[in-house]
Write an enzyme that holds these catalytic residues in place. Structure first.
Site, PDB file in Angstrom:
ATOM      1  N   ARG A  32      -5.271  -5.303   4.424  1.00  0.00           N
ATOM      2  CA  ARG A  32      -6.252  -6.375   4.625  1.00  0.00           C
ATOM      3  C   ARG A  32      -6.303  -6.933   6.032  1.00  0.00           C
ATOM      4  O   ARG A  32      -7.247  -7.614   6.403  1.00  0.00           O
ATOM      5  CB  ARG A  32      -5.973  -7.508   3.626  1.00  0.00           C
ATOM      6  CG  ARG A  32      -6.437  -7.170   2.226  1.00  0.00           C
ATOM      7  CD  ARG A  32      -5.814  -8.076   1.227  1.00  0.00           C
ATOM      8  NE  ARG A  32      -4.366  -7.904   1.253  1.00  0.00           N
ATOM      9  CZ  ARG A  32      -3.525  -8.584   0.500  1.00  0.00           C
ATOM     10  NH1 ARG A  32      -3.974  -9.506  -0.307  1.00  0.00           N
ATOM     11  NH2 ARG A  32      -2.230  -8.338   0.570  1.00  0.00           N
ATOM     12  N   ARG A  41     -13.252  -2.016   1.349  1.00  0.00           N
ATOM     13  CA  ARG A  41     -12.848  -2.734   0.152  1.00  0.00           C
ATOM     14  C   ARG A  41     -14.032  -3.463  -0.509  1.00  0.00           C
ATOM     15  O   ARG A  41     -14.030  -3.649  -1.730  1.00  0.00           O
ATOM     16  CB  ARG A  41     -11.739  -3.682   0.573  1.00  0.00           C
ATOM     17  CG  ARG A  41     -11.033  -4.439  -0.440  1.00  0.00           C
ATOM     18  CD  ARG A  41     -10.253  -3.676  -1.449  1.00  0.00           C
ATOM     19  NE  ARG A  41      -9.581  -4.696  -2.212  1.00  0.00           N
ATOM     20  CZ  ARG A  41     -10.201  -5.520  -3.042  1.00  0.00           C
ATOM     21  NH1 ARG A  41     -11.487  -5.374  -3.274  1.00  0.00           N
ATOM     22  NH2 ARG A  41      -9.538  -6.480  -3.662  1.00  0.00           N
ATOM     23  N   TYR A 154       7.879  -5.012 -12.646  1.00  0.00           N
ATOM     24  CA  TYR A 154       6.484  -5.388 -12.907  1.00  0.00           C
ATOM     25  C   TYR A 154       6.125  -5.239 -14.386  1.00  0.00           C
ATOM     26  O   TYR A 154       5.394  -6.037 -14.953  1.00  0.00           O
ATOM     27  CB  TYR A 154       5.532  -4.544 -12.057  1.00  0.00           C
ATOM     28  CG  TYR A 154       5.544  -4.967 -10.609  1.00  0.00           C
ATOM     29  CD1 TYR A 154       4.835  -6.084 -10.190  1.00  0.00           C
ATOM     30  CD2 TYR A 154       6.299  -4.282  -9.668  1.00  0.00           C
ATOM     31  CE1 TYR A 154       4.862  -6.502  -8.869  1.00  0.00           C
ATOM     32  CE2 TYR A 154       6.336  -4.685  -8.344  1.00  0.00           C
ATOM     33  CZ  TYR A 154       5.618  -5.793  -7.946  1.00  0.00           C
ATOM     34  OH  TYR A 154       5.659  -6.219  -6.649  1.00  0.00           O
TER      35      TYR A 154
HETATM   36  O1  CP3 Z   1       1.600   1.614   3.130  1.00  0.00           O
HETATM   37  C1  CP3 Z   1       0.392   1.855   2.920  1.00  0.00           C
HETATM   38  O2  CP3 Z   1      -0.503   1.546   3.726  1.00  0.00           O
HETATM   39  C2  CP3 Z   1       0.012   2.622   1.674  1.00  0.00           C
HETATM   40  C3  CP3 Z   1      -0.541   1.864   0.583  1.00  0.00           C
HETATM   41  C4  CP3 Z   1       0.345   0.990  -0.277  1.00  0.00           C
HETATM   42  C5  CP3 Z   1      -0.167  -0.162  -0.945  1.00  0.00           C
HETATM   43  N1  CP3 Z   1       0.812  -0.660  -1.765  1.00  0.00           N
HETATM   44  C6  CP3 Z   1      -1.530  -0.687  -0.797  1.00  0.00           C
HETATM   45  C7  CP3 Z   1      -1.864  -2.035  -1.278  1.00  0.00           C
HETATM   46  C8  CP3 Z   1       1.683   1.128  -0.656  1.00  0.00           C
HETATM   47  C9  CP3 Z   1       2.716   2.143  -0.192  1.00  0.00           C
HETATM   48  C10 CP3 Z   1       1.954   0.086  -1.603  1.00  0.00           C
HETATM   49  C11 CP3 Z   1       3.256  -0.056  -2.269  1.00  0.00           C
HETATM   50  C12 CP3 Z   1       3.495  -1.228  -3.120  1.00  0.00           C
HETATM   51  N2  CP3 Z   1       2.623  -1.823  -3.982  1.00  0.00           N
HETATM   52  C13 CP3 Z   1       4.763  -1.869  -3.262  1.00  0.00           C
HETATM   53  C14 CP3 Z   1       6.048  -1.458  -2.582  1.00  0.00           C
HETATM   54  C15 CP3 Z   1       6.120  -1.874  -1.172  1.00  0.00           C
HETATM   55  C16 CP3 Z   1       6.119  -3.357  -0.919  1.00  0.00           C
HETATM   56  O3  CP3 Z   1       5.242  -3.812  -0.183  1.00  0.00           O
HETATM   57  O4  CP3 Z   1       6.995  -4.053  -1.436  1.00  0.00           O
HETATM   58  C17 CP3 Z   1       4.596  -2.911  -4.195  1.00  0.00           C
HETATM   59  C18 CP3 Z   1       5.673  -3.876  -4.637  1.00  0.00           C
HETATM   60  C19 CP3 Z   1       3.250  -2.867  -4.652  1.00  0.00           C
HETATM   61  C20 CP3 Z   1       2.608  -3.723  -5.683  1.00  0.00           C
HETATM   62  C21 CP3 Z   1       1.506  -4.532  -5.101  1.00  0.00           C
HETATM   63  N3  CP3 Z   1       0.277  -4.018  -4.712  1.00  0.00           N
HETATM   64  C22 CP3 Z   1       1.478  -5.919  -4.870  1.00  0.00           C
HETATM   65  C23 CP3 Z   1       2.642  -6.860  -5.159  1.00  0.00           C
HETATM   66  C24 CP3 Z   1       0.224  -6.237  -4.349  1.00  0.00           C
HETATM   67  C25 CP3 Z   1      -0.334  -7.624  -4.075  1.00  0.00           C
HETATM   68  C26 CP3 Z   1       0.287  -8.288  -2.930  1.00  0.00           C
HETATM   69  C27 CP3 Z   1      -0.207  -7.753  -1.622  1.00  0.00           C
HETATM   70  O5  CP3 Z   1       0.594  -7.582  -0.698  1.00  0.00           O
HETATM   71  O6  CP3 Z   1      -1.420  -7.553  -1.514  1.00  0.00           O
HETATM   72  C28 CP3 Z   1      -0.498  -5.026  -4.206  1.00  0.00           C
HETATM   73  C29 CP3 Z   1      -1.870  -4.863  -3.671  1.00  0.00           C
HETATM   74  C30 CP3 Z   1      -2.046  -3.894  -2.541  1.00  0.00           C
HETATM   75  N4  CP3 Z   1      -1.411  -2.684  -2.412  1.00  0.00           N
HETATM   76  C31 CP3 Z   1      -2.958  -4.051  -1.445  1.00  0.00           C
HETATM   77  C32 CP3 Z   1      -2.848  -2.891  -0.662  1.00  0.00           C
HETATM   78  C33 CP3 Z   1      -3.646  -2.556   0.575  1.00  0.00           C
HETATM   79  C34 CP3 Z   1      -3.930  -5.213  -1.251  1.00  0.00           C
HETATM   80  C35 CP3 Z   1      -5.009  -5.098  -2.248  1.00  0.00           C
HETATM   81  C36 CP3 Z   1      -6.364  -5.589  -1.808  1.00  0.00           C
HETATM   82  O7  CP3 Z   1      -7.036  -4.943  -0.990  1.00  0.00           O
HETATM   83  O8  CP3 Z   1      -6.789  -6.620  -2.333  1.00  0.00           O
END
Ligand code: CP3
Length: 356
Positions: A32, A41, A154
């Site tokens: 983001r 997005r 989760y």
């Molecule tokens: O690294 C990268 O660019 C690859 C994409 C990637 C995403 N999530 C995209 C994402 C990867 C490798 C993840 C891993 C992920 N997802 C983890 C492990 C790594 C970490 O950061 O701890 C976890 C715990 C998640 C679960 C998750 N997904 C959460 C808790 C959230 C919401 C909080 C947040 O930071 O946004 C997401 C959403 C998410 N995953 C977004 C992205 C780009 C944002 C979503 C949006 O566009 O609204």
């Protein structure tokens, strides 16, 4: 595969080889904080983005085009295979991911599938093939999965948690149920990563983000053995592996025994300490505090200098943050960081932090 890559610094560093300079990529590098990501997005929901190979490939390519990082990472989410196990998954703007019907009992665990990855998550394999077409060998592509314990947090909590009290309550009251759940997730993750490897990823990272909430004793029972099983099952492919744990200071020696090529650490420990605790055949990744990208460029430069100095002459170091990049990060600061590592500490500095 590796031979065809124009830039294989990242893979060489993962294998513990000495490199001309450390490779650099950024956890959550497509996200983001980038206006171009926000544009993509707007077309769909976050899950829609993950499930549309063309859009996922476009998001994956953004940090390659905008930052020039040394590795791409598949745009997806760790919870995608959990949905395929039969759990309804929602993403909301404010609350992040949630499972409206979390796992509460052995009966709930028994209802979960070990899904066929191609049938249920074939869009991920398609995205990988599409990304590799677009990358055309420019840099390696990293695939990933959540680790069983982190995925279980989760599934049992049902939403983002601060204290992980539900999953830990299960650990302290019905350990057998938690082990059955972890076992089923492990089988799912093995198949899911096999699919990614067969589709063409060059390395994979296992995110055990929340395993740092466990005592070393419980880490050895509820997190480590499952990660080790995944790594052992995938060894035959010869694809480099990375294990990331947030808050791993008390777990580092155990974490190494999972058998990945690389251990990825946060910012709560000094890299000179990490160097002493990790055998030289194991590569190291990470350590920069993500918040340093919100500060002044001069201070970011000094933080980068400190990290590079601490890892000087240590073969097998991959520059990265200690956790994902924050949504409020100015793109110019991410660009500056990449150029500090790639071009040197006298790389041109952006004028000011904030809205540069
Ligand atoms: O690294 C990268 O660019 C690859 C994409 C990637 C995403 N999530 C995209 C994402 C990867 C490798 C993840 C891993 C992920 N997802 C983890 C492990 C790594 C970490 O950061 O701890 C976890 C715990 C998640 C679960 C998750 N997904 C959460 C808790 C959230 C919401 C909080 C947040 O930071 O946004 C997401 C959403 C998410 N995953 C977004 C992205 C780009 C944002 C979503 C949006 O566009 O609204």
């Amino acid at each position: 595969m590796t031979l065809a890559l124009k830039n294989d610094l990242f893979l060489r560093a993962c294998r513990g080889e000495k490199t001309e300079r450390p490779p650099v990529w950024i956890m959550r590098q497509a996200g983001r904080y980038m206006p171009e990501y926000q544009e993509i997005r707007k077309k769909t929901s976050f899950l829609g983005l993950c499930k549309t190979p063309d859009l996922a490939a476009r998001a994956t390519m953004l940090p390659i085009e905008m930052l020039g990082v040394d590795a791409a990472i598949l745009f997806s989410d760790i919870l995608i295979p959990v949905e395929a196990m039969g759990m309804e998954l929602e993403f909301s703007e404010h609350k992040g991911p949630s499972f409206p019907r979390p796992v509460q009992s052995l009966m709930d665990v028994d209802r979960l599938l070990v899904p066929d990855p191609v049938a249920h998550t074939g869009f991920v394999a398609e995205a990988i093939r599409e990304i590799n077409r677009r990358l055309d060998g420019l840099v390696p592509l990293i695939g990933f999965s959540g680790a069983p314990f982190t995925l279980a947090t989760y599934m049992v909590e049902g939403e983002i948690s601060k204290d992980f009290s539900r999953v830990k309550q299960m650990m302290f009251s019905e350990p057998g149920t938690l082990h059955t759940l972890l076992d089923r997730i492990t089988e799912t993750v093995i198949r899911y990563l096999e699919m990614q490897i067969e589709a063409g990823i060059h390395a994979y990272q296992i995110f055990d983000t929340w395993a740092g909430s466990l005592s070393p004793f419980h880490y050895r029972s509820f997190a480590l053995p499952y990660v080790r099983r995944i790594v052992d099952s995938l060894k035959r492919y010869g694809v480099p592996s990375i294990l990331y744990v947030n808050g791993s200071c008390a777990l580092l020696e155990d974490m190494v025994t999972a058998g990945t090529n690389v251990v990825s650490v946060d910012w709560r420990m000094s890299l000179s300490g990490v160097r002493e605790r990790v055998p030289s055949v194991v590569a190291i990744q990470g350590n920069l505090d993500p918040v340093s990208l919100l500060g002044e460029p001069e201070i970011l430069r000094e933080e980068t200098r400190r990290i590079l100095d601490e890892m000087k002459d240590r073969p097998g170091y991959v520059f990265n943050l200690g956790h994902g990049i924050l949504p409020s990060t100015p793109v110019a600061m991410a660009q500056y960081l990449v150029s500090l590592v790639q071009k040197g500490l006298d790389a041109p500095m952006p004028r000011r932090a904030g809205n540069i």
